[in-house]
Design a protein around this motif. Sequence first.
Motif, PDB file in Angstrom:
ATOM      1  N   SER A  83       0.829  -1.207   0.000  1.00 23.94           N
ATOM      2  CA  SER A  83       0.000   0.000   0.000  1.00 23.94           C
ATOM      3  C   SER A  83       0.861   1.254   0.000  1.00 23.94           C
ATOM      4  O   SER A  83       2.003   1.255   0.480  1.00 23.94           O
ATOM      5  CB  SER A  83      -0.924   0.010   1.219  1.00 23.94           C
ATOM      6  N   LEU A  84       0.313   2.341  -0.550  1.00 22.65           N
ATOM      7  CA  LEU A  84       1.036   3.610  -0.626  1.00 22.65           C
ATOM      8  C   LEU A  84       1.163   4.247   0.743  1.00 22.65           C
ATOM      9  O   LEU A  84       0.233   4.193   1.562  1.00 22.65           O
ATOM     10  CB  LEU A  84       0.302   4.573  -1.565  1.00 22.65           C
ATOM     11  N   VAL A  85       2.315   4.867   0.984  1.00 21.67           N
ATOM     12  CA  VAL A  85       2.534   5.618   2.223  1.00 21.67           C
ATOM     13  C   VAL A  85       2.723   7.084   1.839  1.00 21.67           C
ATOM     14  O   VAL A  85       3.697   7.423   1.154  1.00 21.67           O
ATOM     15  CB  VAL A  85       3.783   5.109   2.977  1.00 21.67           C
ATOM     16  N   PRO A  86       1.812   7.984   2.230  1.00 23.18           N
ATOM     17  CA  PRO A  86       1.955   9.409   1.891  1.00 23.18           C
ATOM     18  C   PRO A  86       3.251   9.981   2.450  1.00 23.18           C
ATOM     19  O   PRO A  86       3.803   9.466   3.441  1.00 23.18           O
ATOM     20  CB  PRO A  86       0.730  10.053   2.561  1.00 23.18           C
ATOM     21  N   LEU A  87       3.725  11.037   1.828  1.00 25.30           N
ATOM     22  CA  LEU A  87       4.996  11.651   2.219  1.00 25.30           C
ATOM     23  C   LEU A  87       5.035  11.975   3.712  1.00 25.30           C
ATOM     24  O   LEU A  87       6.029  11.713   4.390  1.00 25.30           O
ATOM     25  CB  LEU A  87       5.228  12.921   1.391  1.00 25.30           C
ATOM     26  N   ALA A  88       3.950  12.543   4.231  1.00 28.64           N
ATOM     27  CA  ALA A  88       3.937  12.961   5.637  1.00 28.64           C
ATOM     28  C   ALA A  88       4.060  11.780   6.592  1.00 28.64           C
ATOM     29  O   ALA A  88       4.486  11.949   7.743  1.00 28.64           O
ATOM     30  CB  ALA A  88       2.658  13.729   5.937  1.00 28.64           C
ATOM     31  N   GLU A  89       3.705  10.576   6.141  1.00 29.35           N
ATOM     32  CA  GLU A  89       3.719   9.404   7.018  1.00 29.35           C
ATOM     33  C   GLU A  89       4.916   8.494   6.763  1.00 29.35           C
ATOM     34  O   GLU A  89       5.054   7.452   7.411  1.00 29.35           O
ATOM     35  CB  GLU A  89       2.421   8.608   6.821  1.00 29.35           C
ATOM     36  N   GLN A  90       5.796   8.849   5.858  1.00 29.65           N
ATOM     37  CA  GLN A  90       6.912   7.968   5.520  1.00 29.65           C
ATOM     38  C   GLN A  90       7.952   7.915   6.634  1.00 29.65           C
ATOM     39  O   GLN A  90       8.182   8.901   7.345  1.00 29.65           O
ATOM     40  CB  GLN A  90       7.572   8.437   4.218  1.00 29.65           C
ATOM     41  N   ASP A  91       8.574   6.750   6.773  1.00 30.01           N
ATOM     42  CA  ASP A  91       9.671   6.564   7.718  1.00 30.01           C
ATOM     43  C   ASP A  91      10.929   7.161   7.081  1.00 30.01           C
ATOM     44  O   ASP A  91      11.546   6.557   6.195  1.00 30.01           O
ATOM     45  CB  ASP A  91       9.849   5.071   7.999  1.00 30.01           C
ATOM     46  N   ARG A  92      11.313   8.332   7.532  1.00 31.28           N
ATOM     47  CA  ARG A  92      12.398   9.058   6.887  1.00 31.28           C
ATOM     48  C   ARG A  92      13.766   8.433   7.134  1.00 31.28           C
ATOM     49  O   ARG A  92      14.732   8.774   6.437  1.00 31.28           O
ATOM     50  CB  ARG A  92      12.368  10.531   7.303  1.00 31.28           C
ATOM     51  N   THR A  93      13.835   7.510   8.071  1.00 31.03           N
ATOM     52  CA  THR A  93      15.102   6.808   8.266  1.00 31.03           C
ATOM     53  C   THR A  93      15.364   5.838   7.111  1.00 31.03           C
ATOM     54  O   THR A  93      16.495   5.364   6.952  1.00 31.03           O
ATOM     55  CB  THR A  93      15.100   6.011   9.591  1.00 31.03           C
ATOM     56  N   ARG A  94      14.333   5.554   6.314  1.00 22.11           N
ATOM     57  CA  ARG A  94      14.505   4.662   5.166  1.00 22.11           C
ATOM     58  C   ARG A  94      14.899   5.429   3.903  1.00 22.11           C
ATOM     59  O   ARG A  94      15.138   4.810   2.866  1.00 22.11           O
ATOM     60  CB  ARG A  94      13.217   3.869   4.921  1.00 22.11           C
ATOM     61  N   TRP A  95      14.950   6.731   3.977  1.00 18.42           N
ATOM     62  CA  TRP A  95      15.366   7.513   2.817  1.00 18.42           C
ATOM     63  C   TRP A  95      16.876   7.305   2.593  1.00 18.42           C
ATOM     64  O   TRP A  95      17.643   7.146   3.529  1.00 18.42           O
ATOM     65  CB  TRP A  95      15.073   8.989   3.022  1.00 18.42           C
ATOM     66  N   ASP A  96      17.272   7.336   1.337  1.00 18.93           N
ATOM     67  CA  ASP A  96      18.672   7.119   0.950  1.00 18.93           C
ATOM     68  C   ASP A  96      19.440   8.439   1.106  1.00 18.93           C
ATOM     69  O   ASP A  96      19.380   9.317   0.243  1.00 18.93           O
ATOM     70  CB  ASP A  96      18.719   6.631  -0.497  1.00 18.93           C
ATOM     71  N   THR A  97      20.152   8.557   2.198  1.00 20.70           N
ATOM     72  CA  THR A  97      20.832   9.826   2.503  1.00 20.70           C
ATOM     73  C   THR A  97      21.958  10.134   1.520  1.00 20.70           C
ATOM     74  O   THR A  97      22.258  11.301   1.267  1.00 20.70           O
ATOM     75  CB  THR A  97      21.385   9.810   3.939  1.00 20.70           C
ATOM     76  N   ARG A  98      22.593   9.094   0.970  1.00 15.55           N
ATOM     77  CA  ARG A  98      23.670   9.338   0.004  1.00 15.55           C
ATOM     78  C   ARG A  98      23.111   9.953  -1.279  1.00 15.55           C
ATOM     79  O   ARG A  98      23.699  10.895  -1.832  1.00 15.55           O
ATOM     80  CB  ARG A  98      24.404   8.042  -0.302  1.00 15.55           C
ATOM     81  N   SER A  99      21.980   9.431  -1.747  1.00 19.47           N
ATOM     82  CA  SER A  99      21.364  10.016  -2.948  1.00 19.47           C
ATOM     83  C   SER A  99      20.893  11.436  -2.681  1.00 19.47           C
ATOM     84  O   SER A  99      20.994  12.309  -3.551  1.00 19.47           O
ATOM     85  CB  SER A  99      20.185   9.146  -3.401  1.00 19.47           C
ATOM     86  N   ILE A 100      20.363  11.669  -1.482  1.00 20.73           N
ATOM     87  CA  ILE A 100      19.921  13.016  -1.123  1.00 20.73           C
ATOM     88  C   ILE A 100      21.109  13.975  -1.118  1.00 20.73           C
ATOM     89  O   ILE A 100      21.033  15.075  -1.689  1.00 20.73           O
ATOM     90  CB  ILE A 100      19.220  13.004   0.254  1.00 20.73           C
TER      91      ILE A 100
END
Length: 381
Positions: free
Chosen positions: A224-241
Amino acid sequence: MDEALLRGLTPGVLAVLVRRGADFAAAEDAVQDALTEAVRVWPAEPPRDPKGWLITVAWRKFLDARRADTARRRREDLVDEEPEPGPVPGVDDTLQLYFLCAHPSLTPSSAVALTLRAVGGLTTRQIAQAYLVPEATMAQRIGRAKRTVSGVRFDRPGDVATVLRVLYLVFNEGYSGDIDLAAEAIRLTRQLAAHVDHPEVSGLLALMLLHHARRAARTAPDGSLVPLAEQDRTRWDTRSIAEGVRILQAALARDRLGEFQAQAAVAALHADARTAEETDWVQIVEWYDEVVRLTDSPVVRLNRAVAVGEADGPRAGLAALAELDDTLPRHTAVAAHLHERDGDLATASRLYAEAARQASNLAERDHLTRQAARLNVLLRG
């Protein structure tokens, strides 16, 4: 077999054949034949010069096809001899291939398919799987595109903006089949950036990296889709950012703002916020104002209405939304979100259900249906 190496060499090999005088369609066919031969031969006999090997074999394939065609038509063979073996010329016409594959005479879907085939080195089957169409359908699309550009002069200047639009279309397809089109779009945009010094190329690359960095957090384990406001930001790729922000800052410093740089700035502001509550919505609205100024895109205006609703309150967002055509894709979903934030749960629930019926894909439809059901539970309670 190093498939990445083959795909990376494809545009350079194709460019050499075209520069030697082969028409684009025949050259592309010959390169594909050479790639097939490489897959068969290289595992047992890897060449010392892979690109030179591909050029030699592709040129022979082209000559064979040309001679066979000439014989069938009972014409004198126009091709004399294969050029003497030697070092591969240092000229790199890869950029011209990008321009050719994004030629204005092609439809967007044809330009995307031809770019993936000729510049990306993907097979027709892979492209068909990625776009969920039969292979025969994709083969016809690519064949028509090749015939369309075969008469186009290879040395004409191209339009970078058109190439970027094609690559952005590829990126937005995401992932399907055994090819990750978002990753492929990033690879091709990196390759383009190596051949042309243009701040909007950097802007698009930064935008792709910043969006792609959030990919792992966009869906729950059940799909299921997770809206931006509810995303677990620890799963974001910090190197790509970090890479995306660095590329964007260098592009913005050149003071030649374009729409992709401005959109990347919006993505960077989202990436910079440790929590949804810390998002700098005021700056995001300002950047959307820049994108609207540059493009006057209704879709950008729709996204701006969401940002206005966050920066200045839901009523301000609804006022901005009221200025837009209500037949825009996602208009109803945005209205539902803003009405919910304004406390009108009954209207929001009705609009979520309506937006679900309008959704173009199953994941979005399921998400909007759950939103409507969630509000209905609150209303009954």
